[in-house]
Motif scaffolding. Structure first.
Motif, PDB file in Angstrom:
ATOM      1  N   PHE A 137       0.836  -1.201   0.000  1.00  0.00           N
ATOM      2  CA  PHE A 137       0.000   0.000   0.000  1.00  0.00           C
ATOM      3  C   PHE A 137       0.878   1.262   0.000  1.00  0.00           C
ATOM      4  O   PHE A 137       0.642   2.204  -0.761  1.00  0.00           O
ATOM      5  CB  PHE A 137      -0.908  -0.031   1.239  1.00  0.00           C
ATOM      6  CG  PHE A 137      -1.704   1.224   1.444  1.00  0.00           C
ATOM      7  CD1 PHE A 137      -2.731   1.559   0.571  1.00  0.00           C
ATOM      8  CD2 PHE A 137      -1.429   2.070   2.510  1.00  0.00           C
ATOM      9  CE1 PHE A 137      -3.467   2.724   0.760  1.00  0.00           C
ATOM     10  CE2 PHE A 137      -2.155   3.236   2.701  1.00  0.00           C
ATOM     11  CZ  PHE A 137      -3.181   3.568   1.818  1.00  0.00           C
ATOM     12  N   SER A 138       1.921   1.253   0.851  1.00  0.00           N
ATOM     13  CA  SER A 138       2.782   2.438   0.981  1.00  0.00           C
ATOM     14  C   SER A 138       3.594   2.668  -0.287  1.00  0.00           C
ATOM     15  O   SER A 138       3.832   3.809  -0.688  1.00  0.00           O
ATOM     16  CB  SER A 138       3.733   2.273   2.165  1.00  0.00           C
ATOM     17  OG  SER A 138       3.002   2.046   3.330  1.00  0.00           O
ATOM     18  N   LEU A 139       4.020   1.566  -0.901  1.00  0.00           N
ATOM     19  CA  LEU A 139       4.854   1.668  -2.101  1.00  0.00           C
ATOM     20  C   LEU A 139       4.116   2.398  -3.230  1.00  0.00           C
ATOM     21  O   LEU A 139       4.720   3.134  -4.006  1.00  0.00           O
ATOM     22  CB  LEU A 139       5.239   0.251  -2.553  1.00  0.00           C
ATOM     23  CG  LEU A 139       6.545   0.100  -3.336  1.00  0.00           C
ATOM     24  CD1 LEU A 139       7.707   0.736  -2.603  1.00  0.00           C
ATOM     25  CD2 LEU A 139       6.825  -1.368  -3.592  1.00  0.00           C
ATOM     26  N   LYS A 140       2.780   2.198  -3.279  1.00  0.00           N
ATOM     27  CA  LYS A 140       1.985   2.858  -4.311  1.00  0.00           C
ATOM     28  C   LYS A 140       2.016   4.376  -4.131  1.00  0.00           C
ATOM     29  O   LYS A 140       1.813   5.136  -5.063  1.00  0.00           O
ATOM     30  CB  LYS A 140       0.529   2.379  -4.220  1.00  0.00           C
ATOM     31  CG  LYS A 140       0.317   1.036  -4.873  1.00  0.00           C
ATOM     32  CD  LYS A 140      -1.137   0.647  -4.770  1.00  0.00           C
ATOM     33  CE  LYS A 140      -1.304  -0.809  -5.149  1.00  0.00           C
ATOM     34  NZ  LYS A 140      -2.553  -1.363  -4.644  1.00  0.00           N
ATOM     35  N   ASN A 141       2.247   4.816  -2.882  1.00  0.00           N
ATOM     36  CA  ASN A 141       2.254   6.253  -2.594  1.00  0.00           C
ATOM     37  C   ASN A 141       3.658   6.845  -2.544  1.00  0.00           C
ATOM     38  O   ASN A 141       3.831   7.979  -2.127  1.00  0.00           O
ATOM     39  CB  ASN A 141       1.564   6.503  -1.247  1.00  0.00           C
ATOM     40  CG  ASN A 141       0.100   6.172  -1.326  1.00  0.00           C
ATOM     41  OD1 ASN A 141      -0.691   6.909  -1.878  1.00  0.00           O
ATOM     42  ND2 ASN A 141      -0.257   4.998  -0.819  1.00  0.00           N
ATOM     43  N   TYR A 142       4.645   6.044  -2.946  1.00  0.00           N
ATOM     44  CA  TYR A 142       6.038   6.504  -2.851  1.00  0.00           C
ATOM     45  C   TYR A 142       6.336   7.553  -3.912  1.00  0.00           C
ATOM     46  O   TYR A 142       6.076   7.335  -5.094  1.00  0.00           O
ATOM     47  CB  TYR A 142       6.976   5.308  -3.009  1.00  0.00           C
ATOM     48  CG  TYR A 142       8.446   5.665  -3.091  1.00  0.00           C
ATOM     49  CD1 TYR A 142       9.076   6.332  -2.053  1.00  0.00           C
ATOM     50  CD2 TYR A 142       9.200   5.324  -4.212  1.00  0.00           C
ATOM     51  CE1 TYR A 142      10.420   6.650  -2.121  1.00  0.00           C
ATOM     52  CE2 TYR A 142      10.544   5.626  -4.292  1.00  0.00           C
ATOM     53  CZ  TYR A 142      11.149   6.295  -3.245  1.00  0.00           C
ATOM     54  OH  TYR A 142      12.475   6.612  -3.313  1.00  0.00           O
ATOM     55  N   THR A 143       6.843   8.691  -3.475  1.00  0.00           N
ATOM     56  CA  THR A 143       7.323   9.679  -4.434  1.00  0.00           C
ATOM     57  C   THR A 143       8.786   9.911  -4.138  1.00  0.00           C
ATOM     58  O   THR A 143       9.141  10.285  -3.031  1.00  0.00           O
ATOM     59  CB  THR A 143       6.576  11.025  -4.287  1.00  0.00           C
ATOM     60  OG1 THR A 143       6.586  11.378  -2.909  1.00  0.00           O
ATOM     61  CG2 THR A 143       5.168  10.938  -4.805  1.00  0.00           C
ATOM     62  N   SER A 144       9.616   9.674  -5.120  1.00  0.00           N
ATOM     63  CA  SER A 144      11.057   9.798  -4.899  1.00  0.00           C
ATOM     64  C   SER A 144      11.437  11.242  -4.571  1.00  0.00           C
ATOM     65  O   SER A 144      10.776  12.185  -5.015  1.00  0.00           O
ATOM     66  CB  SER A 144      11.793   9.348  -6.156  1.00  0.00           C
ATOM     67  OG  SER A 144      13.138   9.680  -6.040  1.00  0.00           O
ATOM     68  N   ALA A 145      12.502  11.374  -3.793  1.00  0.00           N
ATOM     69  CA  ALA A 145      12.956  12.734  -3.449  1.00  0.00           C
ATOM     70  C   ALA A 145      13.973  13.245  -4.475  1.00  0.00           C
ATOM     71  O   ALA A 145      14.290  14.415  -4.504  1.00  0.00           O
ATOM     72  CB  ALA A 145      13.576  12.738  -2.068  1.00  0.00           C
ATOM     73  N   SER A 146      14.500  12.306  -5.284  1.00  0.00           N
ATOM     74  CA  SER A 146      15.540  12.737  -6.235  1.00  0.00           C
ATOM     75  C   SER A 146      15.006  12.775  -7.663  1.00  0.00           C
ATOM     76  O   SER A 146      14.437  13.765  -8.098  1.00  0.00           O
ATOM     77  CB  SER A 146      16.745  11.796  -6.139  1.00  0.00           C
ATOM     78  OG  SER A 146      16.325  10.453  -6.258  1.00  0.00           O
ATOM     79  N   SER A 147      15.147  11.635  -8.368  1.00  0.00           N
ATOM     80  CA  SER A 147      14.791  11.613  -9.789  1.00  0.00           C
ATOM     81  C   SER A 147      13.318  11.886  -9.945  1.00  0.00           C
ATOM     82  O   SER A 147      12.665  11.822 -10.825  1.00  0.00           O
ATOM     83  CB  SER A 147      15.158  10.278 -10.373  1.00  0.00           C
ATOM     84  OG  SER A 147      14.540   9.252  -9.656  1.00  0.00           O
TER      85      SER A 147
END
Lengths: 262, 260
Positions: free
Chosen positions: A252-262
């Motif tokens: 569930f959390s992975l779907k909401n992951y927004t990278s801080a870099s690329s």
């Protein structure tokens, strides 16, 4: 399955090579951790200079409990803490991308990428002390007791791996959890003492909800010959439930992951 | 004042981490309270009744938030990573007072985050509290806490400066933790030690950080004992400040920063 096993071996070797590279630091660290073991036993000596028992546990029993706790901590520091803390850090820094694109299960990669061998000194000392102190326990060491001890010990490690993984996954939502290590340690530290010190309500919580009894109390009781079958079954069930929860939360959390870099 | 203001602002940004620490503190406190309440001993344990021991650990938790001024980690890190050049050598302000303002700022605000924790602890442990308090003991307590914080801070600054000569300083820094935990009354009351150890403990600085304020709080010291302890606190502060100046002079001569 074979591929994953191979990966563990490769990571294991890589981490061991790193250890050999910084020999002096490892020696210093070992002396340091043995110094803290000595302090722990000084505390026990001072406390039992003033009291006869704690929650019905004698000095010899508390000594074995403390050693079991030390072994448990060594194991957590071997791979659970380093992996989980690194996982939390990767989310905060946006580094998780590098693992997401690799042709390997990402949860496996974050859980088994780092092995810290620094604690081997403490582990060896604790193992030696366990054998030495057992003779003072007034209990018969049987094969069944030893198997129960080992089972409960590793069930405990697995339970805490799942719990810590859930807490580290919260880094997807709360990005300033940089002191997660201190918090996780404070939970495990509750298991430093016999869980029977708590009164009924709290005791039940620490037995099966936040199950710190699996850190040292249950394994030590198994060594003392107290019945452990139900605890093994309950621990296995708890471990499976926590694993499923942690897996669902991770997806569930992975779907909401927004990278801080690329 | 400017450094103090910056520290206050920094502390305000660390709400989440501070909350995690405080919950950890609460778990530790409840564990210690349960431990002593379940202990079977004589009428007193190490000279303390069980309720006194529970009060002792609640006060230890509170003191940890306001008295544990430990700058050694920051100092050694800044020396090792070369930040020391810009933070200490190029600024027209004493490094000692910069760090003092930082610790003061942190320890002014961070205890406030713990008020809820204190309330929860009191809720569970209210039947096991001992208060022997008068305006005079409160006055002595405030002085003892302030001087104890300065003893701790000055010692930590000296340990931090050892990074001029050592590549790995975490073990040295942990000596401060160990000293306070074992010999300072943070982990266990010093009355648990046999008499011969206690003589050494009364000389070393660690007692004057944690144990001394707690002894005042629990009404275990006579006026004479309090005044003698104040003198010893001041002597230790003087000693550490002198040592700090010496380490600073020698250390700056061997210091070399990497990078630009």
């Amino acid at each position: 399955m074979r591929r994953y096993f191979k990966l563990i071996i490769i990571n294991w070797k890589r981490c061991f090579m790193r250890l050999v590279e910084f020999r002096l630091e490892v020696v210093a660290w070992s002396i340091h951790s043995i110094f803290w073991i000595a302090l722990t036993f000084l505390f026990i000596w001072l406390i039992f200079g003033q009291v006869q028992s704690v929650a019905g546990w004698t000095e010899s029993q508390v000594v074995v409990l403390t050693i079991t706790f030390g072994l448990f901590e060594s194991f957590l520091w071997f791979f659970v803490y380093p992996s989980v803390l690194n996982f939390s850090k990767m989310i905060r820094r946006g580094d998780l991308d590098t693992l997401l694109v690799k042709p390997v299960n990402t949860r496996f990669a974050v859980s088994f990428s780092i092995f810290e061998f620094d604690n081997y000194g403490r582990f060896l000392v604790m193992m030696a002390l366990l054998f030495l102190s057992f003779s003072r326990l007034e209990a018969t060491l049987t094969l069944a007791n030893m198997i129960s001890f080992v089972l409960l010990f590793f069930i405990g490690v697995f339970i805490f791996y799942c719990l810590f993984f859930i807490m580290a996954t919260m880094s997807f939502w709360f990005t300033d959890l940089w002191n997660l290590e201190d918090f996780l340690e404070s939970i495990v530290d509750v298991g430093r003492f016999p869980t029977y010190i708590f009164e009924q309500g709290f005791r039940l919580i620490f037995f099966y909800v936040l199950p710190v009894a699996y850190v040292a109390t249950f394994p030590t009781e198994a060594l003392m010959g107290r019945p452990s079958d139900l605890r093994i079954i309950a621990g296995l069930m708890l471990g499976i439930i926590l694993f499923i929860i942690s897996q669902l939360f991770w997806k569930f959390s992975l779907k909401n992951y927004t990278s801080a870099s690329s | 004042m400017a450094f103090y203001r910056i520290s206050i602002q920094n502390t305000l940004t660390y709400r989440g981490p501070i909350l995690l620490w405080r919950v950890g503190n609460l778990l530790a406190l409840l564990t210690m309270a349960a431990f002593w309440l379940s202990a079977k001993g004589g009428a007193t344990i190490g000279g303390y009744g069980k309720s006194e021991l529970v009060t002792y650990y609640i006060f230890v938790m509170f003191l940890q938030w306001i008295i544990f001024w430990n700058a050694s980690g920051y100092v050694s890190q800044e020396i090792k990573e070369g930040e020391f050049s810009t933070r200490a050598l190029l600024k027209p302000a004493s490094y000692y007072w910069q760090k003092f303002a930082h610790e003061l700022g942190w320890h002014t605000l961070s205890p406030l985050y713990g008020l809820t924790i204190i309330a929860v602890a009191l809720f569970f442990l209210k039947s096991n509290l001992v208060f022997r308090f008068s305006p005079l003991t409160f006055f002595f307590l405030v002085i003892a806490i302030f001087l104890g914080a300065v003893v701790c801070f000055s010692l930590s600054m000296c340990l931090g400066l050892l990074a001029f000569w050592l590549t790995e300083t975490s073990q040295v820094n942990s000596l401060l933790w160990a000293g306070l935990l074992v010999l300072g009354g943070q982990g266990i009351p010093i009355t648990f030690f046999p008499d011969m150890f206690r003589t050494v403990i009364y000389i070393l600085p660690f007692r004057y950080v944690f144990s001394f304020p707690i002894e005042i709080f629990l009404g275990r010291l006579a006026l004479e004992g309090i005044l003698v302890a104040f003198v010893i606190q001041v002597l230790w502060i003087g000693t550490f400040v002198l040592l700090y100046n010496l380490l600073w002079k020698k250390g700056v001569q061997v210091y070399s920063a990497y990078g630009g």
